[in-house]
Design an enzyme around this catalytic site. Structure first.
Site, PDB file in Angstrom:
ATOM      1  CB  SER A  94       0.466  22.130 -14.669  1.00 28.74           C
ATOM      2  OG  SER A  94      -0.550  22.255 -13.718  1.00 28.74           O
ATOM      3  CG  ASP A 237      -2.846  19.668 -11.656  1.00 25.12           C
ATOM      4  OD1 ASP A 237      -2.686  19.144 -10.543  1.00 25.12           O
ATOM      5  OD2 ASP A 237      -2.352  20.775 -11.961  1.00 25.12           O
ATOM      6  CG  ASP A 239       1.870  20.228 -11.291  1.00 31.10           C
ATOM      7  OD1 ASP A 239       0.634  20.243 -11.425  1.00 31.10           O
ATOM      8  OD2 ASP A 239       2.544  21.268 -11.119  1.00 31.10           O
ATOM      9  CG  ASP A 241      -0.300  22.719  -9.136  1.00 33.69           C
ATOM     10  OD1 ASP A 241      -1.175  22.136  -9.814  1.00 33.69           O
ATOM     11  OD2 ASP A 241       0.327  23.717  -9.564  1.00 33.69           O
TER      12      ASP A 241
END
Length: 454
Positions: A94, A237, A239, A241
């Protein structure tokens, strides 16, 4: 839980998070799930393919077939899980620095696993009781194409494309070399926006900036907004999300202010929102004004998801939830944090008025955050004990749901250990910036002194 924290398990790749460990996690998950098929996804990190290969081997060894869906935002992997009705292992760290990687587990409903489900897998992992299939019953591995495109199509269907397109917006986008580089530029262009980008080439070394979308890492985005006369800046970020915003003047929008603005647009009286113990007074004020309810959990998406599921099981409506770090849930869409979808909802607001005006009602509070690294359990325990003693000696109202939060009425301060990094985090908020700084520094000095003496 010993292995899984507030958002999976993470560590420095090839040191703490080794292929051997990931293989064990995958074998434990494959055993606990008992699924015929499991998908594997990853973000752009340099070590992602290596660890995805390990996870693939671990799953196949339990007799599970494996769908390799490649580099895709975590919410895109969750889309695939729900569409196919199969669990997914996501190799991602992440927002953590480039040297980190991690494992996040998603259920067949597209939702991150609840604490109880993670504990089941952890029990298998720690007991080393994973099952292994005979050689001729091991799982088959196949590469699946087109998942990113299908995910973008789903986003386009869910967003209010007509409102956004009619506004003729210019979007400055910084996906931070992460998985969103492969989906968000396409998504916003197909929404009818003019899109200008920085750090938009996928690169697991993250050469332009570190993956965490915080102001110190986003100076280029602010400059891009100003240089291109963009209506809004959007950052992800690693990933994708999460979504963080800049206004039309190239000024950073505090994540808590964006969450408050989105909540004000979504919530109605009698409904409920869920946030973490470090919740901003901004959201508290919105909830109070609307006549809605606010539920607090320990920090981390897993905890918020679990509470949302409990509330919805009792027929309580939760239209929005999340934290001020840009990780926001719209449960009626999917019970996952989705940076691209969150950004689309914010664009719907920007279509009506400038971003600076949207968040203006929530600019009254100043926030301060410090991180203190530790190298040993002794240092960590000494710092937490010091925070506890500081809290007990204070006249403020104490909340110990996750760490030690002191509410002073006009301000609050919180100390808690990170669930994903070797850090103790200190947060403070007040209407007066000096007051927030003083509270944070006082607690920081107490904790830092304890670390030095450990």
């Amino acid at each position: 839980m010993q292995v899984f924290g507030s958002s999976g398990t993470r560590g420095v790749a090839n040191e703490e998070l080794t292929p051997a460990f990931v293989l064990r996690v995958a074998k434990a998950a494959g055993t606990a799930w008992g699924a015929d098929r499991v998908a594997i996804a990853r973000d752009t990190r340099y070590t992602g393919r290596m660890l995805a290969d390990a996870a693939s081997s671990g799953l196949a060894s339990t007799g599970t077939d494996v769908d390799r869906i490649g580099v895709i935002p975590t919410p895109g992997a969750q889309f695939y899980a729900e569409r196919e009705g199969i669990p997914v292992i996501v190799i991602t760290a992440s927002h953590n620095p480039p040297q980190y990687n991690g494992v996040k587990l998603v259920g067949r409903d597209g939702i991150e696993l609840a604490v109880s489900d993670l504990e089941d897998i952890e029990d298998v992992l720690l007991a080393e009781s994973a099952t292994v299939a005979p050689w001729d019953e091991t799982g088959r591995v196949q590469e699946i194409e087109g998942v990113r495109r299908a995910y973008v199509d789903e986003l386009l269907e869910a967003a209010d494309g007509e409102t956004i397109a009619d506004a003729n917006l210019t979007v400055a986008l910084d996906p931070g070399h992460g998985a969103g580089s492969l989906t968000s530029p396409e998504f916003f262009r197909e929404l009818g926006c003019r899109v200008v980008t920085v750090n938009s080439q996928p690169d697991g070394h993250f050469p332009g900036r570190d993956p965490e979308p915080v102001p110190d890492n986003l100076e280029d985005l602010g400059q891009l907004v100003r240089a291109t006369d963009a209506d809004v800046g959007i950052a992800h970020d690693g990933d994708a999300d999460r979504a963080i915003f800049y206004d039309e003047n190239g000024e950073y929008i505090v994540g808590d202010a964006a969450l408050a603005a989105l909540a004000a647009a979504e919530l109605e009286a009698g409904e409920t929102t869920v946030s973490a113990v470090n919740v901003s007074q901004r959201l508290v004020d919105v909830v109070t004004e609307i006549g809605a309810d606010l539920e607090l959990t320990p920090i981390g998406s897993t905890n918020i998801i679990t509470r949302i599921e409990e509330l919805e099981a009792n027929d309580e409506r939760v239209p929005i939830a999340g934290e001020g770090n840009g990780g926001i849930f719209f449960p009626s869409f999917r019970l996952s944090r989705d940076g691209a979808f969150t950004a689309a909802r914010f664009l719907e607001l920007v279509a009506d008025r400038p971003a600076s005006e949207i968040v203006a009602p929530y600019d009254d509070y100043a926030n301060v955050r410090f991180n203190i690294e530790y190298e040993s359990t002794a240092e960590r325990d000494a710092m937490i004990d010091a925070a506890a003693n500081h809290a007990q000696e204070s006249d403020a109202e104490l909340n110990t749901r996750d760490g030690y939060r002191l509410d002073h009425g006009d301000a609050w301060v919180l100390a808690r250990p990170s669930g994903t990094e070797p850090l103790v985090r200190i947060y403070a908020e007040a209407r007066d910036a000096t007051r927030a700084q003083e509270l944070a520094e006082e607690l920081y000095e107490t904790v830092a002194d304890a670390k030095a003496d450990a």
